[in-house]
Design a protein around this motif. Structure first.
Motif, mmCIF file in Angstrom:
data_model
loop_
_atom_site.group_PDB
_atom_site.id
_atom_site.type_symbol
_atom_site.label_atom_id
_atom_site.label_comp_id
_atom_site.label_asym_id
_atom_site.label_seq_id
_atom_site.Cartn_x
_atom_site.Cartn_y
_atom_site.Cartn_z
ATOM 1 N N VAL A 8 -4.828 -8.779 -0.150
ATOM 2 C CA VAL A 8 -3.576 -9.512 -0.350
ATOM 3 C C VAL A 8 -2.856 -9.177 -1.655
ATOM 4 C CG1 VAL A 8 -4.214 -11.429 1.149
ATOM 5 C CG2 VAL A 8 -4.808 -11.531 -1.256
ATOM 6 N N ASN A 9 -3.582 -8.839 -2.700
ATOM 7 C CA ASN A 9 -2.944 -8.523 -3.977
ATOM 8 C C ASN A 9 -2.224 -7.181 -3.907
ATOM 9 O OD1 ASN A 9 -3.941 -10.875 -5.080
ATOM 10 N ND2 ASN A 9 -5.696 -9.879 -6.044
ATOM 11 N N GLY A 10 -1.002 -7.141 -4.438
ATOM 12 C CA GLY A 10 -0.236 -5.906 -4.486
ATOM 13 C C GLY A 10 0.309 -5.454 -3.142
ATOM 14 N N LEU A 11 0.373 -6.351 -2.187
ATOM 15 C CA LEU A 11 0.867 -6.023 -0.852
ATOM 16 C C LEU A 11 2.345 -5.645 -0.898
ATOM 17 C CD1 LEU A 11 -0.053 -5.991 2.121
ATOM 18 C CD2 LEU A 11 0.620 -8.379 2.250
ATOM 19 N N GLN A 12 2.680 -4.465 -0.356
ATOM 20 C CA GLN A 12 4.062 -3.989 -0.333
ATOM 21 C C GLN A 12 4.388 -3.489 1.061
ATOM 22 O OE1 GLN A 12 4.228 -0.924 -3.311
ATOM 23 N NE2 GLN A 12 4.395 -2.385 -4.983
ATOM 24 N N TYR A 13 5.668 -3.628 1.430
ATOM 25 C CA TYR A 13 6.128 -3.201 2.744
ATOM 26 C C TYR A 13 7.218 -2.152 2.593
ATOM 27 C CZ TYR A 13 3.785 -7.426 4.285
ATOM 28 O OH TYR A 13 2.846 -8.395 4.525
ATOM 29 N N LEU A 25 -7.754 1.178 -0.464
ATOM 30 C CA LEU A 25 -8.222 0.088 -1.322
ATOM 31 C C LEU A 25 -9.504 0.448 -2.057
ATOM 32 C CD1 LEU A 25 -7.565 -2.971 1.009
ATOM 33 C CD2 LEU A 25 -6.163 -2.157 -0.902
ATOM 34 N N MET A 26 -10.393 1.187 -1.373
ATOM 35 C CA MET A 26 -11.632 1.616 -2.029
ATOM 36 C C MET A 26 -12.314 2.685 -1.207
ATOM 37 S SD MET A 26 -14.709 -1.202 -1.450
ATOM 38 C CE MET A 26 -13.920 -2.441 -2.415
ATOM 39 N N ARG A 82 -5.648 -0.341 3.667
ATOM 40 C CA ARG A 82 -4.781 -1.452 4.090
ATOM 41 C C ARG A 82 -3.508 -0.850 4.671
ATOM 42 N NH1 ARG A 82 -3.179 -5.266 -0.504
ATOM 43 N NH2 ARG A 82 -2.018 -3.446 -1.172
ATOM 44 N N ILE A 83 -3.129 -1.341 5.851
ATOM 45 C CA ILE A 83 -1.872 -0.936 6.476
ATOM 46 C C ILE A 83 -1.008 -2.186 6.569
ATOM 47 C CG2 ILE A 83 -0.766 0.193 8.432
ATOM 48 C CD1 ILE A 83 -3.530 1.357 9.159
#
Length: 114
Positions: free
Chosen positions: A7-12, A22-23, A32-33
Motif C-alpha cells: 500500500v505504501n507508495g502506490l501510484q497509478y 517490491l522485493m 505490485r501491479i
C-alpha cells in the motif's frame, strides 16, 4: 529479513497498469501491479509458474479465453506457458509472485504494450 508494502507508495499510470518490484528473494520476485478501472494487460505467457493475488479490487482474469472474476483476497496459480490476460473491473492492486529466473522487465513490457 526484507520488508515491503503493498500500500505504501502506490501510484497509478493514466493509461496502463503500473508495475513495481517490491522485493527479490533467493527464489522469487514480488511485484505490485496497480490498475485503474479499465486498465488491461493483453494476453501473454510467462516461461515460469506464477501466483497472482488480488489484494484490492476486482479483475477479470482470462485463462485460455475463459474469464474468471477475481476479487479481493483471491489467489490463482498458473504454470508457465499458459496464456492469460487481465482487465481491472475497478481500481485494483495485484501482487504477482514470479520465479527468480523470470524477468520483471518482461512484465513491464506486457503492461506497456497493452
Amino acid at each position: 529479513m526484507k520488508v515491503a508494502s503493498l500500500v505504501n507508495g502506490l501510484q497509478y499510470h493514466e493509461s496502463r497498469p503500473t508495475i513495481q518490484v517490491l522485493m527479490e528473494t533467493e527464489t522469487s520476485k514480488e511485484i505490485r501491479i496497480a490498475f485503474k478501472e479499465g486498465h488491461v494487460m493483453k494476453e501473454h505467457k510467462t516461461p515460469f509458474p506464477i501466483v497472482v493475488e488480488i489484494f484490492e479490487g476486482a479483475i477479470d482474469f482470462g485463462v485460455n479465453g475463459v474469464l474468471h472474476k477475481l476479487v479481493k483476497g483471491d489467489l490463482v496459480a498458473l504454470e508457465g506457458g499458459v496464456p492469460h490476460d487481465l482487465k481491472a473491473l475497478e481500481t485494483s492492486t495485484v501482487r504477482l509472485s514470479l520465479n527468480k529466473a523470470d524477468s520483471a522487465k518482461r512484465v513491464k513490457d506486457v503492461a506497456k504494450n497493452s
